[in-house]
Motif scaffolding. Structure first.
Motif, mmCIF file in Angstrom:
data_model
loop_
_atom_site.group_PDB
_atom_site.id
_atom_site.type_symbol
_atom_site.label_atom_id
_atom_site.label_comp_id
_atom_site.label_asym_id
_atom_site.label_seq_id
_atom_site.Cartn_x
_atom_site.Cartn_y
_atom_site.Cartn_z
ATOM 1 N N TYR A 1 0.711 -1.028 0.041
ATOM 2 C CA TYR A 1 0.016 -0.125 0.094
ATOM 3 C C TYR A 1 0.881 1.207 0.148
ATOM 4 N N PHE A 2 1.968 1.190 0.718
ATOM 5 C CA PHE A 2 2.672 2.560 0.812
ATOM 6 C C PHE A 2 3.536 2.825 -0.337
ATOM 7 N N GLN A 3 3.913 1.444 -1.191
ATOM 8 C CA GLN A 3 4.500 1.700 -2.270
ATOM 9 C C GLN A 3 3.646 2.323 -3.325
ATOM 10 N N VAL A 4 2.476 1.906 -3.311
ATOM 11 C CA VAL A 4 1.433 2.620 -4.139
ATOM 12 C C VAL A 4 1.259 4.054 -4.002
ATOM 13 N N LEU A 5 1.180 4.493 -2.672
ATOM 14 C CA LEU A 5 1.066 5.854 -2.000
ATOM 15 C C LEU A 5 1.968 6.505 -3.095
ATOM 16 N N ARG A 6 3.416 5.989 -2.634
ATOM 17 C CA ARG A 6 4.404 6.830 -3.217
ATOM 18 C C ARG A 6 4.387 7.025 -4.559
ATOM 19 N N GLU A 7 4.333 6.258 -5.253
ATOM 20 C CA GLU A 7 3.968 6.228 -6.669
ATOM 21 C C GLU A 7 3.009 6.882 -7.199
ATOM 22 N N LYS A 8 1.902 6.947 -6.678
ATOM 23 C CA LYS A 8 0.613 7.629 -7.363
ATOM 24 C C LYS A 8 0.684 9.258 -6.783
ATOM 25 N N PHE A 9 1.182 9.246 -5.693
ATOM 26 C CA PHE A 9 1.072 10.594 -5.250
ATOM 27 C C PHE A 9 2.351 11.186 -5.212
ATOM 28 N N SER A 10 3.565 10.754 -5.664
ATOM 29 C CA SER A 10 4.809 11.301 -5.842
ATOM 30 C C SER A 10 5.365 11.768 -4.667
ATOM 31 N N TRP A 11 5.281 10.799 -3.549
ATOM 32 C CA TRP A 11 5.632 11.253 -2.080
ATOM 33 C C TRP A 11 7.275 10.920 -2.232
ATOM 34 N N GLY A 12 7.967 11.765 -1.530
ATOM 35 C CA GLY A 12 9.277 11.623 -1.386
ATOM 36 C C GLY A 12 10.143 12.176 -2.700
ATOM 37 N N GLY A 13 9.422 12.714 -3.715
ATOM 38 C CA GLY A 13 10.066 13.292 -4.745
ATOM 39 C C GLY A 13 10.705 12.295 -5.533
ATOM 40 N N GLY A 14 12.155 12.269 -5.708
ATOM 41 C CA GLY A 14 13.028 11.491 -6.400
ATOM 42 C C GLY A 14 13.762 10.387 -5.711
ATOM 43 N N TYR A 15 13.440 10.387 -4.227
ATOM 44 C CA TYR A 15 13.909 9.229 -3.581
ATOM 45 C C TYR A 15 13.519 7.924 -3.834
ATOM 46 N N VAL A 16 14.255 6.907 -3.634
ATOM 47 C CA VAL A 16 13.938 5.651 -3.732
ATOM 48 C C VAL A 16 13.576 5.017 -2.276
#
Length: 264
Positions: free
Chosen positions: A249-264
């Protein structure tokens, strides 16, 4: 080898979003035939629904109470299990029983003298019927007056819907498997009004001083008059989503909402 966590699935009922691109349907049918998955275009009670489209297509299917999964061809695909490129792999996982079954809270609501309740998987929004003016909404929790909102509207959301309209007006993101009801005012005319998160067991009711609209999952709407009371609680049936075992779920949040900018 560990046994599969879920029952194998051998047949799906396909639901298409309106104006489905012919090439998308062709690609899906090729994938279904390639893995030997049975399918038809006539949903049956108790069957597994394959929703070809976006989140809107999937939400409509979830309200039916059937187990569903989405194949993404829309704009966001926040709830969908896979896209067309990965559909073959997920179909094989379904056949082998290697998938996750998620049970999500839904809401039911009804107006005075209404025979059957409204049901929503994402959110119920009470909003202005006209483009001008302020709504005064009286919120009762377990029969006790809890708040009087002067707002453009009020979102009553499930955890699954916390990342939809709710997040766009400053509401909290809640993990979709939590058992909560979220209340988020839209453009409150007071700096003291804040989003509220309640337990799923509570019974709510809302009264209005003027005619307004009730919008369910952004897909259907109904009028609410000043002489009516809207009652809201958790629905008895839950929404059943089938998801890949590796989905995070948190990977989906990061991808869809661009959370964390360019950080992996």
């Amino acid at each position: 080898m560990n046994p599969p966590p879920s029952p194998p699935i051998a047949h799906v009922h396909v639901i298409l979003k309106p104006l489905t691109p012919p090439d998308a349907l062709h690609t899906l049918e090729e994938a279904l035939r390639a893995v030997g998955m049975g399918y038809d275009f006539s949903p049956q009670p108790g069957g597994v629904l394959l929703c070809l489209g976006g989140d809107g297509t999937l939400l409509g299917a979830l309200r039916s109470g059937s187990a569903c999964f989405g194949v993404h061809v829309g704009n966001l695909g926040f709830l969908t299990a896979t896209n067309l490129a990965g559909v073959g792999e997920f179909l094989r996982a379904l056949q082998a029983g290697f998938y996750r079954v998620e049970k999500h809270l839904m809401l039911e609501a009804w107006l005075d003298n209404q025979d059957s309740p409204f049901v929503c998987a994402n959110d119920l929004v009470i909003t202005r019927k006209d483009v001008y003016g302020i709504l005064e909404l009286r919120l009762f929790v377990e029969g006790v007056l809890a708040n009087v909102y002067q707002v453009d509207g009020l979102i009553v959301a499930t955890p699954l819907g916390s990342s939809a309209y709710n997040i766009s007006v400053g509401g909290s993101v809640v993990h979709p498997l939590c058992q909560n009801i979220l209340l988020t005012p839209i453009a409150p005319h007071s700096l003291t009004q804040r989003p509220l998160i309640l337990g799923a067991h509570v019974q709510l009711s809302v009264q209005t001083q003027k005619t307004c609209l009730i919008v369910l999952d952004g897909q259907s709407h109904h009028l609410m008059r000043p002489d009516q009371e809207l009652k809201i609680q958790q629905a008895i049936p839950q929404a059943t989503l089938l998801q890949p075992l590796e989905r995070n779920y948190f990977q989906v949040l990061r991808e869809k909402f661009s959370w964390g900018g360019g950080y992996v």
